[in-house]
Design an enzyme around this catalytic site. Structure first.
Site, PDB file in Angstrom:
ATOM      1  N   LYS A 258       0.847  -1.193   0.000  1.00 10.55           N
ATOM      2  CA  LYS A 258       0.000   0.000   0.000  1.00 10.55           C
ATOM      3  C   LYS A 258       0.883   1.244   0.000  1.00 10.55           C
ATOM      4  CE  LYS A 258      -3.901  -1.885   2.687  1.00 10.55           C
ATOM      5  NZ  LYS A 258      -4.959  -1.743   1.700  1.00 10.55           N
ATOM      6  N   ARG A 333     -10.190 -11.841   1.718  1.00 11.03           N
ATOM      7  CA  ARG A 333     -11.031 -12.911   1.151  1.00 11.03           C
ATOM      8  C   ARG A 333     -10.301 -14.257   1.167  1.00 11.03           C
ATOM      9  NH1 ARG A 333     -11.554  -9.589  -4.331  1.00 11.03           N
ATOM     10  NH2 ARG A 333     -11.259  -7.966  -2.783  1.00 11.03           N
TER      11      ARG A 333
HETATM   12  N1  BES Z   1      -8.103  -3.972   4.319  1.00  7.63           N
HETATM   13  C1  BES Z   1      -8.320  -3.557   2.979  1.00  7.63           C
HETATM   14  C2  BES Z   1      -9.658  -2.855   2.786  1.00  7.63           C
HETATM   15  C3  BES Z   1      -9.743  -1.449   3.307  1.00  7.63           C
HETATM   16  C4  BES Z   1      -9.327  -0.383   2.531  1.00  7.63           C
HETATM   17  C5  BES Z   1     -10.323  -1.192   4.527  1.00  7.63           C
HETATM   18  C6  BES Z   1      -9.470   0.905   3.009  1.00  7.63           C
HETATM   19  C7  BES Z   1     -10.449   0.104   4.999  1.00  7.63           C
HETATM   20  C8  BES Z   1     -10.017   1.161   4.232  1.00  7.63           C
HETATM   21  C9  BES Z   1      -8.306  -4.758   2.044  1.00  7.63           C
HETATM   22  O1  BES Z   1      -7.492  -5.813   2.418  1.00  7.63           O
HETATM   23  C10 BES Z   1      -7.816  -4.272   0.713  1.00  7.63           C
HETATM   24  O2  BES Z   1      -6.709  -3.845   0.659  1.00  7.63           O
HETATM   25  N2  BES Z   1      -8.666  -4.383  -0.308  1.00  7.63           N
HETATM   26  C11 BES Z   1      -8.329  -3.962  -1.608  1.00  7.63           C
HETATM   27  C12 BES Z   1      -8.872  -4.973  -2.571  1.00  7.63           C
HETATM   28  C13 BES Z   1      -8.395  -4.760  -3.989  1.00  7.63           C
HETATM   29  C14 BES Z   1      -6.914  -5.000  -4.084  1.00  7.63           C
HETATM   30  C15 BES Z   1      -9.151  -5.709  -4.893  1.00  7.63           C
HETATM   31  C16 BES Z   1      -8.960  -2.599  -1.828  1.00  7.63           C
HETATM   32  O3  BES Z   1     -10.071  -2.365  -1.369  1.00  7.63           O
HETATM   33  O4  BES Z   1      -8.307  -1.752  -2.436  1.00  7.63           O
HETATM   34 MN    MN Z   2      -5.491  -5.584   1.775  1.00  4.49          MN
END
Ligand code: BES
Ligand code: MN
Ligand code: ZN
Length: 483
Positions: A258, A333
């Site tokens: 990230k 997931r």
């Molecule tokens: N933990 C994150 C989701 C999240 C993002 C929660 C922002 C709270 C605030 C999750 O693991 C994630 O990173 N999801 C990705 C999925 C994508 C790569 C398909 C996302 O939402 O960007």
């Molecule tokens: Mn994630």
């Protein structure tokens, strides 16, 4: 609990909350007149407060409750939260308002929840705490309502404590609360509260074929834990509910690292789903929950390293389904999939999962509302009802199977991400593949797990969202299908 007749206000400097409706009328023993209160901004609206005194000089906090005919539990929670912020003392007393939409029991519950949750602070790591927690709260009610109000207050106390626990777990820094720490904490809570616990380490997870949790853990120096909890009521024919929680102790994104932004800095909260379930489990024995509840908490952090899962790797989920990992940041997931398979292997009437799963859900519904998906409308309806009744708002989003094709993989049974749009739906569709047709609902709390700006009984930081919703769901759960 004190009845209004038998035990008048404590005096002795304890601030007393006195409700003021939108009519602006004040009790006789308040030392200011209605006009002065009006001039000082006390309109009687929910959220308004005015600190004054009674005729004997004891502090009184007038708190607005609005139109008494419209006063429900949710409005009262907000009203008393304003009181709790205006009265800084540790010992408080409160005159409970009345209204056609509120039984004395519901009013007492909402009042205890609102006051205690408003005064929450995560402060174990600070030399100088900045929040004064409430050490005692006396509710002043009519004699005839005292017994019902006491029941409500006790329930409110259990639920407020559970929410504070969920907040503590999520607010805990990722270097102080690891997956191993979470399992130790769950074991302590199980012994204290009276539910069962079984902990699965790396070896046990390998034995079970939990390639999702192990795959996400592959880059981490901290070992993973799957924590299985169960609450068993005496009745052997009790309805059965299985909960599954995302327990990513810290989500760096893994190899799909990230960016170092403000959202990344909140990712210690990525175990909020698991935390909400653990907190709810502590409330079930105390509230004599009639539903048999089994829970799986899937705990690990998600880290990049030389041993981390790579883009293009294929993982094998419990039961053998293969997943092509095309983004290691879609890790939730993967860990949930193992648990959903385990959940669907055991006899159960429904599975409900809760996870900080997608940024897309936060985009769609904002930071206060959870997204709900499911393969069974009556179950989804029960989740939405629990959300409404607890003031933890949720909104149904479509499990749009027309988008399922986006999850097709060239090399495996499924891939872990779809195209750029509809990512919250893709995540839900992915999970659905692992529930084997069992009635299932999925709660995406990526938004409401975190609060950037304090509001009412929700301080800044991790909110504990879901602890009260899940408890309410379990307390009222009715099996939706008989097969
Ligand atoms: N933990 C994150 C989701 C999240 C993002 C929660 C922002 C709270 C605030 C999750 O693991 C994630 O990173 N999801 C990705 C999925 C994508 C790569 C398909 C996302 O939402 O960007
Ligand atoms: Mn994630
Ligand atoms: Zn995550």
């Amino acid at each position: 609990m004190a009845s209004r007749g038998a035990a008048p206000r404590a005096g002795n400097g304890t601030p007393t909350g006195v409700p003021v409706t939108s009519s602006g009328e004040l009790p006789d023993d308040v030392a200011i007149g209605a006009q002065t209160a009006q001039a000082a901004g006390m309109t009687g609206a929910v959220g308004r407060t005015l600190v004054c005194a009674d005729t004997s000089g004891s502090p009184v906090v007038l708190y607005g409750v609005g139109d008494p005919d419209a006063l429900d539990a949710s409005a009262l929670r907000d009203a008393v939260a304003a009181f709790a912020h205006a009265a800084h003392a540790a010992r408080l007393e409160l005159v409970l308002p009345e209204g056609p939409l509120l039984t004395p029991e519901a009013a007492a519950q909402a009042a205890v929840e609102g006051v205690l949750l408003a005064r929450y602070g995560y402060e174990p790591l600070k030399a100088t705490p900045s929040v004064t927690p409430v050490s005692s709260l006396t509710l002043l009610v009519e004699d005839a309502s005292a017994e019902a109000a006491l029941r409500g207050a006790q329930r409110g106390l259990v639920l407020a404590r559970a929410t504070a626990l969920a907040r503590d777990l999520a607010n805990a820094p990722p270097n102080t609360l690891t997956a191993v720490g979470m399992a130790e904490c769950a074991a302590r809570l199980a012994a204290e509260s009276g539910f069962r616990i079984e902990v699965f380490d790396k070896e046990a997870l390998t034995e079970l074929g939990c390639g999702g949790l192990l795959g996400v853990n592959a880059g981490s120096a901290e070992p993973p834990r799957m924590i299985k909890l169960s609450h068993t009521p005496a009745d052997h024919g009790a309805p059965r509910l299985t909960l599954v929680g995302k327990g990513i102790m810290y989500d760096s994104g893994g190899i799909s690292l990230k960016p170092g932004d403000a959202v990344h800095a909140t990712m210690k909260n990525d175990m909020s789903g698991a935390g909400a379930i653990l907190a709810a489990m502590t409330a079930l024995p105390a509230l004599e929950c009639p539903t048999a509840v089994t829970a799986y908490l899937m705990c690990t952090d998600n880290m990049p390293s030389g041993t981390a899962t790579k883009l293009g790797d294929v993982l094998s989920i419990r039961g053998g389904t293969t997943v092509e990992v095309l983004n290691t940041d879609a890790e939730g997931r993967l860990v949930m999939a193992d648990a959903l398979v385990l959940a669907s292997e055991e006899p159960t009437d429904a599975i409900v999962d809760i996870a900080t799963l997608t940024g897309a859900c936060l985009r769609a519904l904002g930071a206060e509302i959870a997204g709900v998906f499911g393969n069974d409308q009556p179950l989804v309806t029960q989740v939405l009802a629990a959300a409404r009744d607890t003031g933890e708002p949720a909104w149904q989003l479509p499990l749009a199977r027309r988008y399922r094709a986006e999850l097709e993989s060239d090399v495996a049974d499924i891939r872990n991400m779809g195209g750029p749009n509809g990512a919250a739906i893709h995540a839900a569709l992915f999970l659905e593949d692992f529930v084997a047709g069992v009635p299932w609902a999925h709660i995406d709390i990526a938004g409401p797990a975190q609060n950037d700006k304090a509001a009412s009984w929700r301080p800044r930081g991790c909110t504990g969202f879901g602890a009260r919703l899940l408890t309410e769901l379990a307390l009222n759960f009715r099996p939706v299908r008989t097969s």
